[in-house]
Motif scaffolding. Structure first.
Motif, mmCIF file in Angstrom:
data_model
loop_
_atom_site.group_PDB
_atom_site.id
_atom_site.type_symbol
_atom_site.label_atom_id
_atom_site.label_comp_id
_atom_site.label_asym_id
_atom_site.label_seq_id
_atom_site.Cartn_x
_atom_site.Cartn_y
_atom_site.Cartn_z
ATOM 1 N N GLU A 74 63.824 -110.801 15.591
ATOM 2 C CA GLU A 74 62.892 -111.184 16.660
ATOM 3 C C GLU A 74 62.462 -109.955 17.457
ATOM 4 O O GLU A 74 61.280 -109.792 17.776
ATOM 5 C CB GLU A 74 63.559 -112.153 17.632
ATOM 6 C CG GLU A 74 63.766 -113.539 17.134
ATOM 7 C CD GLU A 74 64.525 -114.381 18.147
ATOM 8 O OE1 GLU A 74 64.554 -114.037 19.356
ATOM 9 O OE2 GLU A 74 65.099 -115.389 17.729
ATOM 10 N N ILE A 75 63.434 -109.118 17.794
ATOM 11 C CA ILE A 75 63.134 -107.927 18.598
ATOM 12 C C ILE A 75 62.221 -106.990 17.821
ATOM 13 O O ILE A 75 61.221 -106.482 18.360
ATOM 14 C CB ILE A 75 64.441 -107.221 19.027
ATOM 15 C CG1 ILE A 75 65.215 -108.105 20.008
ATOM 16 C CG2 ILE A 75 64.156 -105.852 19.629
ATOM 17 C CD1 ILE A 75 66.630 -107.639 20.301
ATOM 18 N N VAL A 76 62.538 -106.747 16.555
ATOM 19 C CA VAL A 76 61.752 -105.834 15.724
ATOM 20 C C VAL A 76 60.317 -106.332 15.570
ATOM 21 O O VAL A 76 59.369 -105.547 15.601
ATOM 22 C CB VAL A 76 62.425 -105.640 14.342
ATOM 23 C CG1 VAL A 76 61.505 -104.932 13.368
ATOM 24 C CG2 VAL A 76 63.734 -104.881 14.501
ATOM 25 N N HIS A 77 60.147 -107.638 15.413
ATOM 26 C CA HIS A 77 58.817 -108.210 15.219
ATOM 27 C C HIS A 77 58.129 -108.568 16.531
ATOM 28 O O HIS A 77 57.072 -109.202 16.510
ATOM 29 C CB HIS A 77 58.891 -109.443 14.312
ATOM 30 C CG HIS A 77 59.258 -109.112 12.910
ATOM 31 N ND1 HIS A 77 58.535 -108.242 12.120
ATOM 32 C CD2 HIS A 77 60.289 -109.516 12.153
ATOM 33 C CE1 HIS A 77 59.092 -108.135 10.939
ATOM 34 N NE2 HIS A 77 60.179 -108.898 10.932
ATOM 35 N N ASN A 78 58.702 -108.168 17.650
ATOM 36 C CA ASN A 78 58.140 -108.439 18.976
ATOM 37 C C ASN A 78 57.778 -109.902 19.174
ATOM 38 O O ASN A 78 56.688 -110.226 19.643
ATOM 39 C CB ASN A 78 56.910 -107.558 19.234
ATOM 40 C CG ASN A 78 57.266 -106.104 19.332
ATOM 41 O OD1 ASN A 78 58.257 -105.746 19.934
ATOM 42 N ND2 ASN A 78 56.440 -105.259 18.714
ATOM 43 N N HIS A 81 58.358 -113.123 24.314
ATOM 44 C CA HIS A 81 58.683 -112.216 25.423
ATOM 45 C C HIS A 81 59.819 -111.289 25.011
ATOM 46 O O HIS A 81 60.844 -111.736 24.506
ATOM 47 C CB HIS A 81 59.077 -113.028 26.660
ATOM 48 C CG HIS A 81 58.035 -114.019 27.075
ATOM 49 N ND1 HIS A 81 56.846 -113.634 27.647
ATOM 50 C CD2 HIS A 81 57.987 -115.372 26.972
ATOM 51 C CE1 HIS A 81 56.112 -114.697 27.896
ATOM 52 N NE2 HIS A 81 56.778 -115.770 27.493
ATOM 53 N N TRP A 82 59.669 -110.006 25.277
ATOM 54 C CA TRP A 82 60.662 -109.017 24.848
ATOM 55 C C TRP A 82 62.040 -109.297 25.421
ATOM 56 O O TRP A 82 63.049 -109.080 24.774
ATOM 57 C CB TRP A 82 60.211 -107.599 25.232
ATOM 58 C CG TRP A 82 60.141 -107.371 26.719
ATOM 59 C CD1 TRP A 82 59.066 -107.558 27.522
ATOM 60 C CD2 TRP A 82 61.214 -106.961 27.564
ATOM 61 N NE1 TRP A 82 59.385 -107.298 28.825
ATOM 62 C CE2 TRP A 82 60.699 -106.918 28.890
ATOM 63 C CE3 TRP A 82 62.542 -106.631 27.351
ATOM 64 C CZ2 TRP A 82 61.481 -106.549 29.969
ATOM 65 C CZ3 TRP A 82 63.314 -106.265 28.440
ATOM 66 C CH2 TRP A 82 62.774 -106.224 29.721
ATOM 67 N N GLY A 85 64.646 -111.738 23.464
ATOM 68 C CA GLY A 85 65.419 -111.138 22.376
ATOM 69 C C GLY A 85 66.523 -110.232 22.880
ATOM 70 O O GLY A 85 67.655 -110.284 22.383
ATOM 71 N N TRP A 86 66.204 -109.406 23.870
ATOM 72 C CA TRP A 86 67.206 -108.449 24.343
ATOM 73 C C TRP A 86 68.352 -109.125 25.092
ATOM 74 O O TRP A 86 69.518 -108.748 24.924
ATOM 75 C CB TRP A 86 66.553 -107.367 25.199
ATOM 76 C CG TRP A 86 65.815 -106.384 24.355
ATOM 77 C CD1 TRP A 86 64.467 -106.284 24.191
ATOM 78 C CD2 TRP A 86 66.384 -105.386 23.502
ATOM 79 N NE1 TRP A 86 64.168 -105.283 23.292
ATOM 80 C CE2 TRP A 86 65.319 -104.706 22.863
ATOM 81 C CE3 TRP A 86 67.693 -104.998 23.217
ATOM 82 C CZ2 TRP A 86 65.531 -103.668 21.963
ATOM 83 C CZ3 TRP A 86 67.896 -103.957 22.322
ATOM 84 C CH2 TRP A 86 66.823 -103.301 21.715
ATOM 85 N N ILE A 87 68.039 -110.124 25.901
ATOM 86 C CA ILE A 87 69.114 -110.846 26.598
ATOM 87 C C ILE A 87 69.945 -111.639 25.584
ATOM 88 O O ILE A 87 71.184 -111.677 25.663
ATOM 89 C CB ILE A 87 68.561 -111.757 27.710
ATOM 90 C CG1 ILE A 87 67.963 -110.901 28.829
ATOM 91 C CG2 ILE A 87 69.659 -112.674 28.271
ATOM 92 C CD1 ILE A 87 67.223 -111.685 29.900
ATOM 93 N N LEU A 146 65.999 -121.751 22.304
ATOM 94 C CA LEU A 146 65.303 -123.043 22.318
ATOM 95 C C LEU A 146 64.064 -123.002 23.213
ATOM 96 O O LEU A 146 63.030 -123.565 22.853
ATOM 97 C CB LEU A 146 66.247 -124.159 22.768
ATOM 98 C CG LEU A 146 67.324 -124.548 21.767
ATOM 99 C CD1 LEU A 146 68.271 -125.585 22.379
ATOM 100 C CD2 LEU A 146 66.733 -125.064 20.469
ATOM 101 N N SER A 147 64.174 -122.342 24.355
ATOM 102 C CA SER A 147 63.014 -122.251 25.249
ATOM 103 C C SER A 147 61.893 -121.425 24.618
ATOM 104 O O SER A 147 60.725 -121.723 24.800
ATOM 105 C CB SER A 147 63.408 -121.669 26.598
ATOM 106 O OG SER A 147 63.737 -120.300 26.488
ATOM 107 N N ALA A 148 62.248 -120.408 23.836
ATOM 108 C CA ALA A 148 61.233 -119.579 23.180
ATOM 109 C C ALA A 148 60.581 -120.301 22.012
ATOM 110 O O ALA A 148 59.440 -120.030 21.662
ATOM 111 C CB ALA A 148 61.855 -118.275 22.690
ATOM 112 N N ALA A 149 61.305 -121.241 21.415
ATOM 113 C CA ALA A 149 60.775 -121.963 20.261
ATOM 114 C C ALA A 149 59.780 -123.046 20.669
ATOM 115 O O ALA A 149 59.043 -123.541 19.827
ATOM 116 C CB ALA A 149 61.921 -122.584 19.467
ATOM 117 N N LEU A 150 59.760 -123.408 21.940
ATOM 118 C CA LEU A 150 58.835 -124.466 22.408
ATOM 119 C C LEU A 150 57.425 -123.984 22.518
ATOM 120 O O LEU A 150 57.050 -122.941 22.749
ATOM 121 C CB LEU A 150 59.309 -125.023 23.755
ATOM 122 C CG LEU A 150 60.670 -125.706 23.726
ATOM 123 C CD1 LEU A 150 61.057 -126.136 25.136
ATOM 124 C CD2 LEU A 150 60.651 -126.911 22.800
#
Length: 150
Positions: A74-78, A81-82, A85-87, A146-150
């Motif tokens: 996820e981080i590599v493919h941006n 929100h950045w 992935g980092w958190i 889960l929040s990012a997948a919505l």
């Protein structure tokens, strides 16, 4: 990738839940040593899952690695929100690192039941504390994914 990371986190939470069902026995007793029956129960569980469950117990390590890999991807493919992935990476890596460096060796020692009752009590309580931290950290990962997948 969010679905893969969330699935991995969900699996790890389920594993932690089962571990905590035995770990909570340490909460009922405040003395220097836990009662023998509580130690025997916790020790027998960790003997089964860390020593006797081979090769199935290796699945947990595989899922840990795949979860970290999904987050790094996820981080590599941006993806999104950045900071998600980092958190997620920080939370997952801290929990997985703790499990590998301290919790698993303590669980193997406790499962062997070769230590004094005092030392077994210390190991059981340390494992419980580690699992509480890991549960919180992996819950953060699951929530973010889960929040990012919505």
């Amino acid at each position: 990738m969010h679905a893969c990371a969330a699935a991995g986190a969900g699996f790890l939470i389920a594993v932690l839940w089962f571990d905590l069902m035995f770990d909570v026995q340490t909460r009922k007793h405040a003395g220097d040593t836990l009662p023998t029956e509580a130690l025997a129960s916790i020790s027998a569980y960790y003997r089964r899952v860390t020593i006797e469950a081979w090769p199935m117990n290796r699945l947990i390590a595989v899922v840990m690695g795949l979860t970290l890999l999904a987050i790094v991807t996820e981080i590599v493919h941006n993806a999104d929100h950045w900071w998600i992935g980092w958190i997620s990476l920080a939370a997952a890596a801290s929990a997985i690192g703790l499990a590998r460096a301290r919790t698993l060796p303590n669980a193997v020692r406790l499962g062997a039941a070769a230590e004094s009752l005092h030392m077994q009590t210390r190991l059981a309580r340390a494992i419980y504390r580690d699992h509480l931290y890991c549960l919180a950290a992996i819950a953060v990962v699951l929530g973010l994914q889960l929040s990012a997948a919505l």
